[in-house]
Design a protein around this motif. Structure first.
Motif, short mmCIF file in Angstrom:
data_model
loop_
_atom_site.label_atom_id
_atom_site.label_comp_id
_atom_site.label_asym_id
_atom_site.label_seq_id
_atom_site.Cartn_x
_atom_site.Cartn_y
_atom_site.Cartn_z
N ARG A 165 0.83 -1.20 0.00
CA ARG A 165 0.00 0.00 0.00
C ARG A 165 0.87 1.25 0.00
O ARG A 165 0.65 2.19 -0.75
N ASN A 166 1.89 1.24 0.85
CA ASN A 166 2.77 2.40 0.94
C ASN A 166 3.56 2.60 -0.33
O ASN A 166 3.78 3.73 -0.77
N LYS A 167 3.97 1.51 -0.95
CA LYS A 167 4.74 1.57 -2.19
C LYS A 167 3.87 2.18 -3.30
O LYS A 167 4.29 3.07 -4.01
N THR A 168 2.62 1.71 -3.38
CA THR A 168 1.71 2.22 -4.38
C THR A 168 1.48 3.72 -4.19
O THR A 168 1.46 4.48 -5.14
N ARG A 170 3.54 5.85 -2.80
CA ARG A 170 4.76 6.59 -3.19
C ARG A 170 4.85 6.75 -4.70
O ARG A 170 5.27 7.76 -5.20
N GLU A 171 4.43 5.71 -5.39
CA GLU A 171 4.50 5.77 -6.85
C GLU A 171 3.39 6.61 -7.45
O GLU A 171 3.28 6.76 -8.66
N GLY A 172 2.55 7.14 -6.59
CA GLY A 172 1.53 8.06 -7.03
C GLY A 172 0.35 7.41 -7.74
O GLY A 172 -0.36 8.05 -8.50
N LYS A 173 0.13 6.11 -7.46
CA LYS A 173 -0.98 5.43 -8.12
C LYS A 173 -2.32 5.71 -7.46
O LYS A 173 -3.35 5.47 -8.02
N ILE A 174 -2.26 6.21 -6.21
CA ILE A 174 -3.53 6.51 -5.54
C ILE A 174 -3.71 8.03 -5.49
O ILE A 174 -2.79 8.71 -5.07
#
Ligand SMILES: [Mg+2]
Length: 174
Positions: A165-168, A170-174
């Motif tokens: 969740r945190n990785k997603t 950071r990658e700006g997917k949310i």
């Protein structure tokens, strides 16, 4: 069924946005080891401040305990909080009845507790979001220790999901 949606050290660490963004109107909170240790008969000052904040957010507090009537009543009555004792979590019959009595439904409710196999399991069976907090004080019995060991694999699953969740994020997917 055994994976909490979020984990925090204490109830006070839960950001209020997590309630507001999920449209939470009813909060079903375990008493023993979630709000106070077993030996505390009444709410602490910290408890009361937190209850006040929930009220400001328009959230109704509902106490749900697997402990007996006397314990839950003594904790809740002073300030007139609604409670249900002998909940028999992870069973959900009494839980669902308590929700109905108060006009709560799974989509506007969230549960908080310190035990995966009772607090989290019951909430997940009903279909509502559930937050796991660290137990304030564990009973030193072998049975409790055994339960904590049994919880470990589910905590590991939660942690790997949280990482993702945190990785997603950071990658700006949310
Ligand atoms: Mg508890």
């Amino acid at each position: 069924m055994f994976i909490p949606d979020r984990m925090y050290d204490t109830v006070y660490d839960i950001p209020k946005e997590y309630f507001t963004e999920n449209g939470i109107k009813y909060l079903f909170v375990d008493i023993d080891n979630t709000l106070v240790p077993y030996e505390n008969k009444t709410p602490t000052k910290e408890n009361l401040v937190w209850f006040g904040k929930l009220k400001e957010l328009g959230i109704t507090l509902l106490l749900v305990s697997n402990n007996g009537e006397e314990r839950a009543k003594e904790y809740a009555q002073e300030l007139g909080y609604k409670y249900k004792a002998d909940m028999k979590k992870p069973l959900i019959k009494r839980y669902k009845a308590f929700m109905r009595e108060n006009g709560a439904d799974k989509d506007n409710s969230m549960a908080i507790g310190d035990q995966i196999f009772t607090d989290i399991a019951s909430a997940k069976r009903i279909g509502m979001k559930a937050i796991l907090v660290k137990p304030i004080k564990d009973k030193e019995s072998a049975f409790f220790k055994f339960k904590r060991i049994m919880e470990k694999p589910f905590l590991a699953i939660y942690k790997s999901r949280e990482k993702r969740r945190n990785k997603t994020k950071r990658e700006g997917k949310i």
